[in-house]
Enzyme design. Sequence first.
Site, PDB file in Angstrom:
ATOM      1  CB  CYS A 119       7.561  -5.203   8.576  1.00 56.06           C
ATOM      2  SG  CYS A 119       9.041  -4.541   9.382  1.00 56.06           S
ATOM      3  N   GLY A 143       6.981  -2.036   5.894  1.00 59.81           N
ATOM      4  CA  GLY A 143       8.357  -2.513   5.851  1.00 59.81           C
ATOM      5  C   GLY A 143       9.346  -1.622   6.567  1.00 59.81           C
ATOM      6  CB  SER A 193      10.387   6.305   9.094  1.00 56.10           C
ATOM      7  OG  SER A 193      10.059   5.908  10.413  1.00 56.10           O
ATOM      8  CB  CYS A 221       6.893  -3.158  16.101  1.00 61.14           C
ATOM      9  SG  CYS A 221       8.562  -2.691  15.579  1.00 61.14           S
ATOM     10  CD  GLU A 277      -2.875  -1.254   2.276  1.00 57.06           C
ATOM     11  OE1 GLU A 277      -4.044  -1.583   2.074  1.00 57.06           O
ATOM     12  OE2 GLU A 277      -2.411  -1.054   3.402  1.00 57.06           O
ATOM     13  CG  ASN A 336      -3.577   5.550  13.696  1.00 54.92           C
ATOM     14  OD1 ASN A 336      -4.404   6.426  13.892  1.00 54.92           O
ATOM     15  ND2 ASN A 336      -2.428   5.759  13.092  1.00 54.92           N
ATOM     16  CB  CYS A 395       1.317   5.691  11.303  1.00 58.12           C
ATOM     17  SG  CYS A 395       2.095   7.090  10.559  1.00 58.12           S
TER      18      CYS A 395
HETATM   19  N1  SAH Z   1       9.508   0.470   9.699  1.00 56.53           N
HETATM   20  C1  SAH Z   1       9.701   1.864   9.787  1.00 56.53           C
HETATM   21  C2  SAH Z   1       8.788   2.676   8.901  1.00 56.53           C
HETATM   22  C3  SAH Z   1       7.326   2.257   8.805  1.00 56.53           C
HETATM   23  S1  SAH Z   1       6.292   2.440  10.215  1.00 56.53           S
HETATM   24  C4  SAH Z   1       9.571   2.324  11.226  1.00 56.53           C
HETATM   25  O1  SAH Z   1       9.135   1.555  12.054  1.00 56.53           O
HETATM   26  O2  SAH Z   1       9.973   3.444  11.495  1.00 56.53           O
HETATM   27  C5  SAH Z   1       5.928   4.180  10.278  1.00 56.53           C
HETATM   28  C6  SAH Z   1       5.651   4.672  11.701  1.00 56.53           C
HETATM   29  O3  SAH Z   1       4.337   4.279  12.157  1.00 56.53           O
HETATM   30  C7  SAH Z   1       6.605   4.110  12.731  1.00 56.53           C
HETATM   31  O4  SAH Z   1       7.027   5.124  13.603  1.00 56.53           O
HETATM   32  C8  SAH Z   1       5.735   3.106  13.445  1.00 56.53           C
HETATM   33  O5  SAH Z   1       6.226   2.781  14.700  1.00 56.53           O
HETATM   34  C9  SAH Z   1       4.426   3.808  13.485  1.00 56.53           C
HETATM   35  N2  SAH Z   1       3.266   2.949  13.784  1.00 56.53           N
HETATM   36  C10 SAH Z   1       3.125   1.646  13.529  1.00 56.53           C
HETATM   37  N3  SAH Z   1       1.904   1.205  13.921  1.00 56.53           N
HETATM   38  C11 SAH Z   1       1.259   2.275  14.427  1.00 56.53           C
HETATM   39  C12 SAH Z   1      -0.053   2.488  14.948  1.00 56.53           C
HETATM   40  N4  SAH Z   1      -0.932   1.517  14.982  1.00 56.53           N
HETATM   41  N5  SAH Z   1      -0.374   3.723  15.388  1.00 56.53           N
HETATM   42  C13 SAH Z   1       0.512   4.746  15.281  1.00 56.53           C
HETATM   43  N6  SAH Z   1       1.740   4.612  14.765  1.00 56.53           N
HETATM   44  C14 SAH Z   1       2.117   3.396  14.341  1.00 56.53           C
HETATM   45 FE1  SF4 Z   2       8.132  -2.948  10.811  1.00 57.06          FE
HETATM   46 FE2  SF4 Z   2       8.072  -0.324  11.359  1.00 57.06          FE
HETATM   47 FE3  SF4 Z   2       5.930  -1.894  11.838  1.00 57.06          FE
HETATM   48 FE4  SF4 Z   2       8.094  -2.146  13.367  1.00 57.06          FE
HETATM   49  S1  SF4 Z   2       6.780  -0.324  13.197  1.00 57.06           S
HETATM   50  S2  SF4 Z   2       6.926  -3.839  12.475  1.00 57.06           S
HETATM   51  S3  SF4 Z   2       9.701  -1.806  11.877  1.00 57.06           S
HETATM   52  S4  SF4 Z   2       6.814  -1.424   9.848  1.00 57.06           S
END
Ligand code: SAH
Ligand code: SF4
Length: 380
Positions: free
Chosen positions: A118, A174, A204, A122, A92, A311, A354
Amino acid sequence: MTASLYDLDPGQLQELVAEAGEPAYRARQLAHWLDERRQPDPRAMTNLPGSLRTRLAERFAGAGLALDRHQAGDHGWTHKFLFRLPGGDAVESVLMLYPAAGSGPGRATVCISTQAGCAMGCTFCATGQFGFTRHLSAGEVVEQVARVSTMLPELRPDPTAPDHLTNVVFMGMGEPFANPSATWGAAWRLHRGFGLSARAITISTVGLVPGIRRAAAEALPVNLAVSIHAADDALRDRLVPVNRTWPIAELLGAVREYVAATRRRVSFEYALMAGVNDDPAQGERLGRLLAPLRVPGSGGHAAHVNLIPYNPTPGSAFEAPSRAAARRFRAAVAVTGVPVSIRANRGVGIDAACGQLRTSAGRAGRTATLPLLDRPEEGS
Ligand code: SAH
Ligand code: SF4
């Protein structure tokens, strides 16, 4: 097989037109379509001879991205695209439009993916919980920008929205630094080919130390964002498993080297989750960790904290904080002097915010083998 026409270098474009018995300048025309015009579809390259267009289209049938679905949200200011990749996986991309305000121009930011899924796992992230499917090629990363860029003029909700792309953020599905060749290959192409300034590009990372070191050494001064989410290792270990490999002190050591080498500021992303990491004491601790990061010379703060209210995604155990809790947390960081802001959420209604990028990808990708979510989706 070539994943995308954007994976071909100038030499390969020349070979391609030579094989077709066409003069060398056709390769430059092709490159012009791909880069300046951001047009990945050979059939639309109208100044190429019809025979060459057909030949290219046949030769690269099945390569590149196919738009599978488009959803609009935020009254047309946010758009989510599902692109199918060669081989059946899907990713996406999200377009976020911002109107011109006062003397400031509008912005059109596209958020792109570097991997299908990914592997970082996390615990709060829908993409991470989905697991890793495959890396994207550099061309597949670039092609997301090209395709969104060519659709942009028709998607503007009103004339105050910009008519061209202004920014690219590597914040979709990713971990960019887990796929460094595609990430840097794409960043350079966006700069040299598409003409975006390095400052208009943000990568990021979850905190892969070798990736941050590489960013310090690259001659392309893109913006760096580090997803920190916690100010102590016990908590960060729980949220971000890769913290066990590169704990906070090591991560910040690499950021310190990055700042020393580049004199650039770094943003720290912090997804605020109710009752998990939103205690003001964590905020103050975070501020104290980041306050010593200074830009050499000016001495100004090198860190900026971006708070992202969580979110909630279906099936997730985490919840968004209240507005009051988010403000208290922001105030706790601010006490230390570190610049901090709360980021407005975009695309929540279309699961485009995000960390929400997963549901549709699962549906259109390997639907037979990946778990599906049972929540009905808007617009489907
Ligand atoms: N993998 C990279 C980039 C993609 S994630 C990273 O982790 O930085 C982009 C951002 O969205 C990251 O800061 C991630 O931690 C955050 N994120 C992931 N899931 C989220 C959620 N449910 N609510 C808010 N932010 C979130
Ligand atoms: Fe991957 Fe970023 Fe999601 Fe962590 S927050 S699982 S590094 S996309």
